[in-house]
Design an enzyme around this catalytic site. Structure first.
Site, PDB file in Angstrom:
ATOM      1  N   TYR A 182      28.590  67.084   6.343  1.00 47.26           N
ATOM      2  CA  TYR A 182      28.378  67.770   5.069  1.00 47.26           C
ATOM      3  C   TYR A 182      27.157  68.707   5.201  1.00 47.26           C
ATOM      4  O   TYR A 182      26.185  68.361   5.869  1.00 47.26           O
ATOM      5  CB  TYR A 182      28.153  66.709   3.991  1.00 47.26           C
ATOM      6  CG  TYR A 182      27.734  67.253   2.666  1.00 47.26           C
ATOM      7  CD1 TYR A 182      28.500  68.200   1.998  1.00 47.26           C
ATOM      8  CD2 TYR A 182      26.552  66.831   2.069  1.00 47.26           C
ATOM      9  CE1 TYR A 182      28.097  68.707   0.771  1.00 47.26           C
ATOM     10  CE2 TYR A 182      26.147  67.322   0.841  1.00 47.26           C
ATOM     11  CZ  TYR A 182      26.931  68.269   0.201  1.00 47.26           C
ATOM     12  OH  TYR A 182      26.529  68.770  -0.994  1.00 47.26           O
TER      13      TYR A 182
ATOM     14  N   ASP B 141      29.345  57.811   7.118  1.00 53.54           N
ATOM     15  CA  ASP B 141      29.542  58.352   5.773  1.00 53.54           C
ATOM     16  C   ASP B 141      31.028  58.191   5.456  1.00 53.54           C
ATOM     17  O   ASP B 141      31.878  58.889   6.025  1.00 53.54           O
ATOM     18  CB  ASP B 141      29.110  59.822   5.749  1.00 53.54           C
ATOM     19  CG  ASP B 141      29.258  60.458   4.367  1.00 53.54           C
ATOM     20  OD1 ASP B 141      30.110  59.997   3.582  1.00 53.54           O
ATOM     21  OD2 ASP B 141      28.534  61.419   4.083  1.00 53.54           O
TER      22      ASP B 141
ATOM     23  N   LYS C 225      32.056  60.890  -5.660  1.00 53.41           N
ATOM     24  CA  LYS C 225      33.407  61.334  -5.338  1.00 53.41           C
ATOM     25  C   LYS C 225      34.440  60.279  -5.779  1.00 53.41           C
ATOM     26  O   LYS C 225      34.546  59.984  -6.948  1.00 53.41           O
ATOM     27  CB  LYS C 225      33.482  61.665  -3.851  1.00 53.41           C
ATOM     28  CG  LYS C 225      32.303  62.548  -3.370  1.00 53.41           C
ATOM     29  CD  LYS C 225      32.356  63.941  -3.925  1.00 53.41           C
ATOM     30  CE  LYS C 225      31.091  64.765  -3.849  1.00 53.41           C
ATOM     31  NZ  LYS C 225      30.141  64.605  -2.810  1.00 53.41           N
TER      32      LYS C 225
HETATM   33  N1  PLP Z   1      28.545  63.154   2.163  1.00 46.62           N
HETATM   34  C1  PLP Z   1      29.658  63.880   1.993  1.00 46.62           C
HETATM   35  C2  PLP Z   1      30.786  63.712   2.953  1.00 46.62           C
HETATM   36  C3  PLP Z   1      29.756  64.766   0.913  1.00 46.62           C
HETATM   37  O1  PLP Z   1      30.884  65.476   0.754  1.00 46.62           O
HETATM   38  C4  PLP Z   1      28.666  64.892   0.022  1.00 46.62           C
HETATM   39  C5  PLP Z   1      28.733  65.825  -1.123  1.00 46.62           C
HETATM   40  O2  PLP Z   1      29.635  66.618  -1.246  1.00 46.62           O
HETATM   41  C6  PLP Z   1      27.519  64.132   0.242  1.00 46.62           C
HETATM   42  C7  PLP Z   1      27.484  63.262   1.318  1.00 46.62           C
HETATM   43  C8  PLP Z   1      26.328  64.228  -0.669  1.00 46.62           C
HETATM   44  O3  PLP Z   1      26.566  63.546  -1.856  1.00 46.62           O
HETATM   45  P1  PLP Z   1      25.902  63.897  -3.277  1.00 46.62           P
HETATM   46  O4  PLP Z   1      26.396  65.246  -3.677  1.00 46.62           O
HETATM   47  O5  PLP Z   1      26.357  62.791  -4.145  1.00 46.62           O
HETATM   48  O6  PLP Z   1      24.417  63.914  -3.070  1.00 46.62           O
END
Ligand code: PLP
Length: 394
Positions: A112, A184, A209
């Site tokens: 990400y 993740d 999500k």
């Molecule tokens: N990890 C992944 C795979 C993501 O898609 C995202 C956000 O889109 C995150 C981490 C970060 O999460 P947050 O937006 O809740 O901080």
């Protein structure tokens, strides 16, 4: 807990909560309080000294949040869970807890955008280096792990290319060397993939999500061994302070109850749209773990219960053609994020991965013509018709 373990669909509704500890309330109550009162000065002293169980201050723990943490630990089949104010608060708390200046992080080839940004920050400001790896063989991993590698960080499916990493393979190599593997698991949710059961050590979620599922909360979760979770809770979480609000924890507990139902529908809808996109003459390539021709289909079969609700695809043409397609959509919304009831489309090169330099994006395997679709819960026929009419116009 000593009680019989139930199936996922039951645990997601009941685990971590005992009504008789909360005035017999059917639904977990919302403890919307910043602090907790002590009966006397000595009790306050005992709680701070860790000699007596009980809540002190909501940055250090809160009953509503605790239910969420216990529930996600059961679902991911881990020992303990910890909730955060965002997925990035969770990612940063874990990486800061596991590394120190001079260490090295081995990372999947693609993460990400903000995780990429955090890795750059850790390198520039704190001298914690990283490399990206395909992680597709034990030999490659052996070559790329350095004596100072402090952790291995994986996204699978990788955002936004949908390539997969074989979690069992990486865990086998890393476990032998005592290197923790962090995964993740945002794209899958524990309903589809449980990395801890494959030998990995820590799971992270952007709970924003699929776990939330309703597009109304930003939150993060971490699951792992009790001792590691205690360490993060008492250090990088307590002192940096990215804790979840009790109300957001309560909303997550509510949203999570339907996770299995929602995931089944996301996956079903995505499979239908994949078939449509794959055959469309204006689409160049479709990336979907449910595609038998996907380069990592055998890994998907091994570690994912279902293909997930995300599809990436490249359009024949240019960046502008991709943007025209987005602008022609009527039902599908242009927005980042994923896992909501609404189907969302985004352009990673200019949105979620805009901070990743173009050369790195190419190494990750995507360019300006790639679009990412988070398939929602609407009728797939309506979604297909929307894509069809937009594709007709470009
Ligand atoms: N990890 C992944 C795979 C993501 O898609 C995202 C956000 O889109 C995150 C981490 C970060 O999460 P947050 O937006 O809740 O901080």
């Amino acid at each position: 807990m000593g009680k019989k373990k139930s199936r996922f669909e039951t645990e997601v509704i009941h685990s971590g909560y005992k009504a008789d500890e909360h005035q017999d309330s059917l639904v977990p109550p919302l403890y919307q309080t910043s602090t907790f009162t002590f009966a006397n000065a000595e009790q306050g002293e005992r709680r701070f000294a860790g000699q007596e169980e009980g809540f002190i201050y909501s940055r250090l723990g809160n009953p509503t949040v605790k239910i969420l943490e216990d529930r996600i630990a059961v679902l991911e089949q881990g020992e303990a869970g910890l909730a955060f104010s965002s997925g990035m608060a969770a990612v940063s708390a874990v990486l800061v807890a596991l590394t120190k200046t001079g260490d090295h992080i081995l990372c999947s080839q693609g993460v990400y955008g903000c995780t990429f940004g955090l890795l750059e920050l850790l390198k520039e400001k704190y001298g914690i280096d990283h490399d990206f790896s395909l992680m597709n063989s034990a030999d490659l991993l052996e070559q790329e792990i350095r004596p100072n590698t402090a952790c291995i960080y994986i996204e699978t499916p990788i955002n936004p290319t949908m390539k997969l990493v074989d979690l069992g393979l990486v865990a086998r190599v890393a476990n032998e060397k005592g290197i923790p593997v962090v995964v993740d698991n945002t794209f899958c949710s524990p309903y589809i993939q449980t990395p801890l059961t494959l030998g990995c050590d820590v799971v992270i979620h952007s709970a924003t999500k699929y776990i939330c599922g309703h597009g109304d909360v930003i939150a993060g979760l971490v699951i792992g061994k009790k001792e590691f979770i205690r360490q993060v809770s008492k250090t990088t979480q307590k002192d940096i302070g990215g804790i979840i609000s009790p109300f957001d924890a309560w909303l997550l507990l509510r949203g999570m109850k339907t996770l299995p139902l929602r995931m089944d529908r996301h996956c079903e809808n995505a499979s239908e749209l994949f078939r449509f996109l794959k055959d469309h003459p204006k689409i160049e390539t479709v990336y979907f773990p449910g595609d038998p021709e996907h380069q990592d289909f055998s890994i998907a079969k091994k570690q994912m219960k279902q293909p997930g609700g995300l599809i990436s695809f490249t359009i024949r043409g240019t960046k502008e053609t991709a943007q025209q397609l987005m602008n022609q959509l009527q039902l599908i919304k242009i927005a980042v994020s994923l896992g909501d009831a609404e189907t969302l489309i985004q352009h990673p090169a200019t949105m979620t991965h805009a901070v990743v330099p173009e050369e790195e994006r190419r190494k990750m395997g995507f360019d300006d013509t790639l679009l990412r679709l988070s398939v929602g819960l609407e009728s797939w026929e309506d979604l297909q018709e929307d894509l069809e009419q937009a594709l007709d116009k470009i």
